[in-house]
Design a protein around this motif. Structure first.
Motif, mmCIF file in Angstrom:
data_model
loop_
_atom_site.group_PDB
_atom_site.id
_atom_site.type_symbol
_atom_site.label_atom_id
_atom_site.label_comp_id
_atom_site.label_asym_id
_atom_site.label_seq_id
_atom_site.Cartn_x
_atom_site.Cartn_y
_atom_site.Cartn_z
ATOM 1 N N ASP A 35 44.768 43.962 58.681
ATOM 2 C CA ASP A 35 44.885 42.554 58.229
ATOM 3 C C ASP A 35 44.230 41.947 57.242
ATOM 4 N N ALA A 36 43.704 42.868 56.053
ATOM 5 C CA ALA A 36 43.175 42.643 55.171
ATOM 6 C C ALA A 36 44.217 41.645 53.986
ATOM 7 N N PRO A 37 43.685 40.693 53.562
ATOM 8 C CA PRO A 37 44.459 39.970 52.692
ATOM 9 C C PRO A 37 45.278 40.835 51.489
ATOM 10 N N GLU A 38 46.320 40.281 51.369
ATOM 11 C CA GLU A 38 47.411 41.111 50.466
ATOM 12 C C GLU A 38 46.721 41.161 48.803
ATOM 13 N N GLU A 39 45.704 40.602 48.670
ATOM 14 C CA GLU A 39 45.248 40.421 47.209
ATOM 15 C C GLU A 39 44.300 41.693 47.189
ATOM 16 N N LEU A 40 43.952 42.252 48.229
ATOM 17 C CA LEU A 40 43.023 43.364 48.302
ATOM 18 C C LEU A 40 43.515 44.526 47.444
ATOM 19 N N ALA A 41 44.859 44.522 47.309
ATOM 20 C CA ALA A 41 45.806 45.514 46.580
ATOM 21 C C ALA A 41 45.426 45.243 44.911
ATOM 22 N N GLN A 42 44.976 44.000 44.576
ATOM 23 C CA GLN A 42 44.777 43.781 43.163
ATOM 24 C C GLN A 42 43.708 44.749 42.641
ATOM 25 N N PHE A 43 42.627 45.094 43.314
ATOM 26 C CA PHE A 43 41.860 46.032 42.991
ATOM 27 C C PHE A 43 41.758 47.360 43.545
ATOM 28 N N ASP A 44 42.766 47.609 43.920
ATOM 29 C CA ASP A 44 42.877 49.123 44.904
ATOM 30 C C ASP A 44 42.704 50.080 43.722
ATOM 31 N N PHE A 45 43.274 49.771 42.621
ATOM 32 C CA PHE A 45 43.258 51.096 41.699
ATOM 33 C C PHE A 45 41.742 51.612 41.406
#
Length: 191
Positions: A35-45
């Motif tokens: 349920d993490a916000p999709e924006e978490l992917a912005q820093f997943d690198f």
């Protein structure tokens, strides 16, 4: 025996001697919460362990990497996969266990529509309040506290195992100019 081996490696190859002592990657990076916000992917690198090269902007071009031992940057999911923690070591903690270090916590703020981040390091020993969001298609960070109006940094993925952070400052005309670049290359986990 180890000292003799490292001395021989240093004579044969300074890079091999440095690599012989780097701290092993943690390799337990967690995972994002369903349920993490999709924006978490912005820093997943940031998730993983990275060797860093540092470059300065001089005369319209980037300098070669700073000589000497490489810094280390690693990231993992925390708070049940709802946030990211990343740590900075300069140099790699395997080379100098008492070297400079810092930690950053990154969490998406849905109300403000931006990243809230807190950074603290052994050098300054003061918490810095940072914010980030997408600006002109780039993940862009600024410092809120202590106020630092002449600072911006952008993050960019260079590939699946590499990314960069470029720091900017305003020139005399008030235009943002690059000043410093960190390039991250993933340290693979052992098979």
């Amino acid at each position: 025996m180890r000292t003799t081996l490292l001395a021989l490696l240093a004579i044969a190859s300074p890079v091999a001697a440095q690599e012989a002592d780097i701290a092993p990657p943690g390799c337990d990076y967690g995972s994002p919460h369903p349920d993490a916000p999709e924006e978490l992917a912005q820093f997943d690198f940031l998730i993983g362990d990275y060797a860093i090269t540092a470059h300065a902007w001089r005369n319209g071009a980037w300098t070669p990497p700073r000589p000497g031992p490489a810094p280390r940057w690693n990231g993992r999911y925390i708070l049940g996969g709802m946030a990211i923690a990343d740590e900075w070591y300069d140099p790699d903690p395997g080379l100098d266990p008492d070297g400079g270090r810092g930690v950053n916590i990154r969490m998406w703020d849905p109300e403000d529509g931006e990243w809230d981040m807190m950074w603290i390091a052994t050098g300054g020993r003061q918490v810095q309040d940072l914010r980030a969001g997408m600006v002109d298609g780039k993940l862009t960070m600024r410092q809120v506290y202590p106020e630092r109006a002449n600072f911006r940094a952008t993050f960019e993925r260079l590939g699946p195992d590499s990314w960069q952070r470029i720091t900017y400052a305003k020139d005399e005309a008030g235009e943002w100019q690059p000043t410093f670049k960190l390039v991250a290359t993933r340290i693979p986990c052992p098979a």
